[in-house]
Design an enzyme around this catalytic site. Structure first.
Site, PDB file in Angstrom:
ATOM      1  N   LYS A 146      12.047 -13.878  -3.468  1.00  0.00           N
ATOM      2  CA  LYS A 146      11.710 -13.191  -4.716  1.00  0.00           C
ATOM      3  C   LYS A 146      12.423 -11.844  -4.779  1.00  0.00           C
ATOM      4  O   LYS A 146      12.742 -11.253  -3.751  1.00  0.00           O
ATOM      5  CB  LYS A 146      10.188 -13.044  -4.856  1.00  0.00           C
ATOM      6  CG  LYS A 146       9.578 -11.974  -4.031  1.00  0.00           C
ATOM      7  CD  LYS A 146       8.098 -11.743  -4.366  1.00  0.00           C
ATOM      8  CE  LYS A 146       7.615 -10.624  -3.452  1.00  0.00           C
ATOM      9  NZ  LYS A 146       6.206 -10.369  -3.466  1.00  0.00           N
TER      10      LYS A 146
ATOM     11  N   LYS B 109      11.291  -4.861  -4.027  1.00  0.00           N
ATOM     12  CA  LYS B 109      11.647  -3.451  -3.869  1.00  0.00           C
ATOM     13  C   LYS B 109      12.270  -3.197  -2.509  1.00  0.00           C
ATOM     14  O   LYS B 109      13.025  -2.263  -2.329  1.00  0.00           O
ATOM     15  CB  LYS B 109      10.381  -2.574  -3.964  1.00  0.00           C
ATOM     16  CG  LYS B 109       9.729  -2.531  -5.334  1.00  0.00           C
ATOM     17  CD  LYS B 109       8.361  -1.829  -5.249  1.00  0.00           C
ATOM     18  CE  LYS B 109       7.608  -1.963  -6.567  1.00  0.00           C
ATOM     19  NZ  LYS B 109       6.193  -1.612  -6.458  1.00  0.00           N
TER      20      LYS B 109
ATOM     21  N   LYS C   5       3.902  -8.599   5.236  1.00  0.00           N
ATOM     22  CA  LYS C   5       4.180  -7.162   5.351  1.00  0.00           C
ATOM     23  C   LYS C   5       3.963  -6.652   6.768  1.00  0.00           C
ATOM     24  O   LYS C   5       4.641  -5.718   7.197  1.00  0.00           O
ATOM     25  CB  LYS C   5       3.306  -6.366   4.384  1.00  0.00           C
ATOM     26  CG  LYS C   5       3.774  -6.473   2.945  1.00  0.00           C
ATOM     27  CD  LYS C   5       3.188  -5.347   2.106  1.00  0.00           C
ATOM     28  CE  LYS C   5       3.664  -5.442   0.663  1.00  0.00           C
ATOM     29  NZ  LYS C   5       2.976  -4.468  -0.199  1.00  0.00           N
TER      30      LYS C   5
HETATM   31  P1  TYM Z   1       3.569  -4.466  -6.935  1.00  0.00           P
HETATM   32  O1  TYM Z   1       3.607  -2.981  -7.063  1.00  0.00           O
HETATM   33  O2  TYM Z   1       4.235  -5.101  -5.774  1.00  0.00           O
HETATM   34  O3  TYM Z   1       4.207  -5.109  -8.207  1.00  0.00           O
HETATM   35  C1  TYM Z   1       3.809  -4.735  -9.517  1.00  0.00           C
HETATM   36  C2  TYM Z   1       3.762  -5.951 -10.412  1.00  0.00           C
HETATM   37  O4  TYM Z   1       5.044  -6.581 -10.457  1.00  0.00           O
HETATM   38  C3  TYM Z   1       4.897  -7.961 -10.154  1.00  0.00           C
HETATM   39  N1  TYM Z   1       6.104  -8.424  -9.462  1.00  0.00           N
HETATM   40  C4  TYM Z   1       6.855  -9.454  -9.857  1.00  0.00           C
HETATM   41  N2  TYM Z   1       6.742 -10.284 -10.912  1.00  0.00           N
HETATM   42  C5  TYM Z   1       7.689 -11.234 -11.036  1.00  0.00           C
HETATM   43  N3  TYM Z   1       8.728 -11.388 -10.183  1.00  0.00           N
HETATM   44  C6  TYM Z   1       8.876 -10.581  -9.110  1.00  0.00           C
HETATM   45  N4  TYM Z   1       9.904 -10.734  -8.273  1.00  0.00           N
HETATM   46  C7  TYM Z   1       7.904  -9.557  -8.919  1.00  0.00           C
HETATM   47  N5  TYM Z   1       7.730  -8.596  -7.968  1.00  0.00           N
HETATM   48  C8  TYM Z   1       6.629  -7.919  -8.322  1.00  0.00           C
HETATM   49  C9  TYM Z   1       3.677  -8.037  -9.269  1.00  0.00           C
HETATM   50  O5  TYM Z   1       3.121  -9.333  -9.270  1.00  0.00           O
HETATM   51  C10 TYM Z   1       2.774  -7.018  -9.914  1.00  0.00           C
HETATM   52  O6  TYM Z   1       2.090  -7.569 -11.020  1.00  0.00           O
HETATM   53  N6  TYM Z   1      -1.031  -5.439  -5.279  1.00  0.00           N
HETATM   54  C11 TYM Z   1      -0.254  -5.113  -6.469  1.00  0.00           C
HETATM   55  C12 TYM Z   1      -0.673  -3.826  -7.138  1.00  0.00           C
HETATM   56  C13 TYM Z   1      -2.127  -3.736  -7.485  1.00  0.00           C
HETATM   57  C14 TYM Z   1      -2.782  -4.413  -8.547  1.00  0.00           C
HETATM   58  C15 TYM Z   1      -4.159  -3.956  -8.506  1.00  0.00           C
HETATM   59  C16 TYM Z   1      -2.375  -5.333  -9.504  1.00  0.00           C
HETATM   60  C17 TYM Z   1      -3.052  -2.952  -6.866  1.00  0.00           C
HETATM   61  N7  TYM Z   1      -4.267  -3.080  -7.492  1.00  0.00           N
HETATM   62  C18 TYM Z   1      -5.079  -4.431  -9.413  1.00  0.00           C
HETATM   63  C19 TYM Z   1      -3.338  -5.802 -10.403  1.00  0.00           C
HETATM   64  C20 TYM Z   1      -4.683  -5.354 -10.361  1.00  0.00           C
HETATM   65  C21 TYM Z   1       1.187  -4.970  -6.041  1.00  0.00           C
HETATM   66  O7  TYM Z   1       1.494  -4.733  -4.899  1.00  0.00           O
HETATM   67  O8  TYM Z   1       2.059  -4.971  -7.078  1.00  0.00           O
END
Ligand code: TYM
Length: 340
Positions: free
Chosen positions: A203, A206, A111
């Site tokens: 992958k 967004k 990032k």
């Molecule tokens: P974020 O917002 O990027 O994504 C949310 C969730 O979606 C999953 N994900 C995917 N799963 C499968 N294939 C993909 N291409 C894909 N893209 C995204 C992510 O793995 C996630 O589960 N850091 C985290 C948010 C967070 C969090 C937490 C998660 C903050 N605090 C505490 C768990 C526990 C994130 O950026 O997710």
């Protein structure tokens, strides 16, 4: 007692990866666990967010949770910034985590890009806040996609170091031997890593500049159909067994998406479509995706049109989360040696 926590960033373009890797699994855990599902708005601002867009996106993620079937009366749905314990515990964890640990985080490197000096300090400390999210509730299980694996490992390291560093104090305060549990990641299934529809090596994300690379939860039926029809494939017909997907990332991705959407094993998908043309399989995938995502997208649109209702859900969730958070923080203050 098992407790589930997970979070989703309100950074726009919720997509099929977020749904299959995370949100659909949040829904499934509701029957067997107590769950907290958090819209992590403080994580979102680690990179610039326009304030008006951020508000809209927080409500949109909340709407996605509810439209997908999360019940905010039985479980806790809230946004992170309304519970100050997240920021407070994150600070303590910044003092537990080591620079060397954060330096190894691949998501930061991705990032921040080339100009690392220009990245926010928040982006660097992001994993401490994520550990705080989970451990503020002493959650034991965290459903996430594959890309969050390293952050979960760091969370366990932070919990373990806190328990060790403060072991004597934890015992002196009558809090047993280990204060924080080591939370278990729940990663798996056929869609733990959904790939871009344009490139099986990237992958689904967004931030991909090509909207054709992802299916957004708010896409209309004909857009979903055209994106799947245009999805990259190879010239071979589908194999009849999972072995045959090796080295064919685009085919593997589409089969995984079908399996996750239909809640069937990949093997069954291949039994049904193996040997046939991609066009036949894609037509079936379009039908399945539209049947599954269409109603969710429509319900999301309906919900975001009533922001007051969404805000009330978030306020109620935050009030309930705060009670749990305060109990942990009172203990943490005692353990660390703060006077209260
Ligand atoms: P974020 O917002 O990027 O994504 C949310 C969730 O979606 C999953 N994900 C995917 N799963 C499968 N294939 C993909 N291409 C894909 N893209 C995204 C992510 O793995 C996630 O589960 N850091 C985290 C948010 C967070 C969090 C937490 C998660 C903050 N605090 C505490 C768990 C526990 C994130 O950026 O997710």
């Amino acid at each position: 007692k098992p407790l589930v926590f997970s979070g989703v960033q309100p950074t726009g373009n919720l997509h099929l990866g977020n749904y299959l890797g995370a949100i659909q699994r949040f829904v499934a855990l509701q029957d067997s666990h107590d769950c907290l599902y958090c819209v992590v708005d403080m994580h979102a601002i680690t990179v610039w967010q326009d304030p008006a867009d951020l508000k809209r996106q927080i409500r949109e993620v909340t709407a996605a949770f509810i439209a997908s079937g999360i019940d905010p009366t039985k479980h806790i749905v809230f946004n992170q910034s309304q519970v100050s314990g997240h920021a407070e515990l994150a600070w303590v964890f910044n003092c537990v985590a080591r620079l060397g640990w954060l330096n190894r985080m691949t998501q930061f490197k991705e990032k921040a890009g080339k100009d690392r000096e220009a990245a926010s300090v928040g982006l660097y400390a992001y994993p401490s806040l994520m550990a705080a999210d989970i451990l503020l509730y002493r959650a034991t299980h965290v459903p996430v996609g594959e890309d969050q694996k390293q952050h979960l490992e760091l969370t366990r390291d932070i919990a373990q170091k806190f328990n060790n560093d403060f072991g004597t104090s934890i015992a002196a305060n009558g809090l047993g031997e280990a204060f924080f549990p080591l939370p278990e990641p729940l990663i798996g299934g056929p869609a733990a890593r959904v790939m871009s529809l344009r490139d099986g090596a990237k992958k689904m994300s967004k931030s991909d500049p090509s909207d054709l690379s992802r299916i957004n939860l708010t896409d209309e039926a004909d857009l979903i159909a055209s994106k799947i029809r245009k999805a990259k494939t190879d010239p071979e017909p589908l194999p009849s067994e999972a072995e045959g997907l090796k080295g064919r990332p685009e085919a593997e991705n589409l089969v995984g998406i079908y399996a996750a959407l239909g809640a069937v094993p990949k093997e069954d998908v291949l039994t049904q479509f193996g040997g046939g043309q991609f066009s036949t399989f894609k037509a079936a995938l379009v039908d399945l995706a539209v049947a599954k995502l269409g109603p969710i997208g429509a319900e999301m649109q309906r919900l975001v049109a009533e922001p007051d209702h969404i805000d009330a859900i978030l306020r109620d969730g935050a009030a309930r989360a705060r009670v749990l958070a305060e109990a942990t923080m009172a203990n943490v203050r005692d353990i660390v040696g703060f006077v209260r």
